[in-house]
Enzyme design. Structure first.
Site, mmCIF file in Angstrom:
data_model
loop_
_atom_site.group_PDB
_atom_site.id
_atom_site.type_symbol
_atom_site.label_atom_id
_atom_site.label_comp_id
_atom_site.label_asym_id
_atom_site.label_seq_id
_atom_site.Cartn_x
_atom_site.Cartn_y
_atom_site.Cartn_z
ATOM 1 N N ARG A 143 0.782 -1.282 0.000
ATOM 2 C CA ARG A 143 0.026 -0.119 -0.194
ATOM 3 C C ARG A 143 0.772 1.200 0.135
ATOM 4 N NH1 ARG A 143 -4.452 -2.084 4.359
ATOM 5 N NH2 ARG A 143 -5.997 -2.994 2.753
ATOM 6 N N GLY B 77 -13.899 -3.489 -0.568
ATOM 7 C CA GLY B 77 -15.203 -2.986 -0.214
ATOM 8 C C GLY B 77 -15.669 -1.976 -0.969
#
Ligand code: AMP
Length: 399
Positions: A35, A380
């Site tokens: 990330r 999500g």
């Protein structure tokens, strides 16, 4: 909104929302820095233009204010390594207090300031306007590069954008790619458009299937969720996964697909197991006639061949969710074959997007991540995007 790559950041302080929510071990060593690495292209572009960067992120789930284990200070050393010795990296021990204000005020072009964990303030997740306004005051321009949190209307992911004029807010490179890829699937899909939906539960995927019924040519339904469909149609599924309270939903989806001329493909046969175990005894069966006490844990040979044919005929492919328990070698074949077929179709000109935690894990396991057009990092958020919802983090920039 401005376009990040066209924007000149010279002498600008860019307030950049990143996702530095990386895993740490007990010694505070980062165990997976993907990330952080993914944010580097945006940071480097701002620095190269002659701007400075104020980074803000959440980190873990602190419940009641500051907690050493959730401090972003643990990431400063690694951030410095990623940016190289030529870039000065500073850390502010709060997000909106004096230290953040002073350090951001004195920040020089070419320097990077990392703010303390946003979630040390309850206001962040509440989307508090006052908190967002204070964050906004730290920078001249707002960049959102954290797609994974775009479905949350938090202060730093959405509300803060209100405090910047239209030409001073934009997506970072990472987020821009996510949005462009998803838009290509949702609004510009070249037909035939195939959606492959798998995984454990129908209930998690109803909204995405419903939304895609208006767009897709074909929908493949695999994984544990397929057995709820077989049961709904009167099949025998043994001990396979089944959501009894979703039988009507499954029938309803099949009916709607017929009405909308969308072809639903269910796996005709399955690899079945005598128990839910990596070393279970294995056999094959038609998916609608599984013996009592056995369970379907992967799609079978016929289903695999037929799904691969549909994949090779498609021009746009969205994949969310594995075809079976791919984590166990005995039940990985269907998912692997699908991943390989998507890679092949991509090589032959199809646009493919893999999104959602477990299918991303699957393409990584089979080392095919660079053989598909795009792998989404926003689990999500991507799911909600494909459900047709407006994501606050995207709307805030686009409005
Ligand atoms: P999801 O998060 O809903 O996409 O589900 C992913 C999980 O579903 C993975 O961990 C798979 O092991 C599991 N799964 C896929 N197929 C089956 C199946 N036939 N029976 C039980 N679990 C399954």
């Amino acid at each position: 909104m401005s376009k990040f790559s066209d924007y000149n950041f010279k002498d600008q302080k860019a307030l950049v929302r990143v996702d530095f929510n990386v895993p740490l071990d007990d010694q505070f060593k980062i165990t997976d820095d993907n990330r952080m690495k993914a944010s580097m292209p945006s940071i480097q572009k701002i620095l190269k233009d002659g701007g400075s960067v104020i980074l803000m992120s959440h980190f873990g789930r602190p419940k009641d204010g500051p907690l050493d284990k959730y401090s972003l200070k643990h990431l400063v050393g690694h951030l410095q390594e990623l940016l190289g010795a030529g870039t000065k990296v500073l850390f502010a021990n709060d997000s909106i207090g004096d230290d953040a204000i002073n350090k951001s005020k004195n920040l020089k072009p070419g320097e990077v300031l990392l703010l303390e964990n946003l979630r040390f303030y309850k206001e962040e997740e509440k989307g508090d306007e006052g908190f967002a306004e204070k964050l906004g005051k730290l920078g001249d321009v707002y960049v959102n590069d954290a797609f994974g949190t775009a479905h949350r209307a938090h202060a730093s992911t959405a509300i803060v954008a209100k405090f910047f004029p239209a030409d001073k807010k934009m997506f970072g490179l990472l987020m821009e790619k996510e949005v462009e890829s998803a838009e290509r699937i949702l609004h510009k899909a070249e037909k035939p458009f195939l959606a492959i939906i798998g995984g454990a539960k129908v209930s998690d995927k109803i909204l995405i299937i419903e939304n895609l019924l208006d767009k897709a040519t074909d929908i493949i339904i695999g994984g544990g969720m397929a057995y709820t469909f077989f049961k709904a149609e009167g099949g025998k599924i043994g001990n396979s996964l089944c959501e009894e309270d979703r039988l009507d939903t499954a029938l309803d989806l099949i009916k709607k697909a017929e009405e909308k001329n969308v072809c639903i493909h269910l796996p005709a046969d399955s690899i079945i197991a005598d128990k839910f175990d990596a070393d279970a005894e294995v056999s094959g069966s038609l998916s609608n006639n599984i013996p009592d006490s056995w369970m379907g844990l992967d799609i079978g040979q016929m289903a695999t061949e037929s799904f691969c044919r549909v994949i090779s005929n498609s021009k746009t492919i969205l994949w969310n969710g594995p075809m079976g328990v791919f984590e166990w070698d005995k039940f990985q074949h269907g998912t692997k074959a699908i991943a390989l077929a998507i890679a092949d179709a991509t090589k032959n000109g199809a646009f493919s997007l893999v999104g959602g935690g477990d299918s991303v894990a699957a393409v990584n396991k089979f080392q095919l991540a660079d053989k598909v057009s795009f792998v989404s990092t926003g689990g999500g958020a991507m799911l909600e995007y494909f459900e047709g919802k407006v994501l606050p983090g995207i709307a805030a920039i686009q409005s």
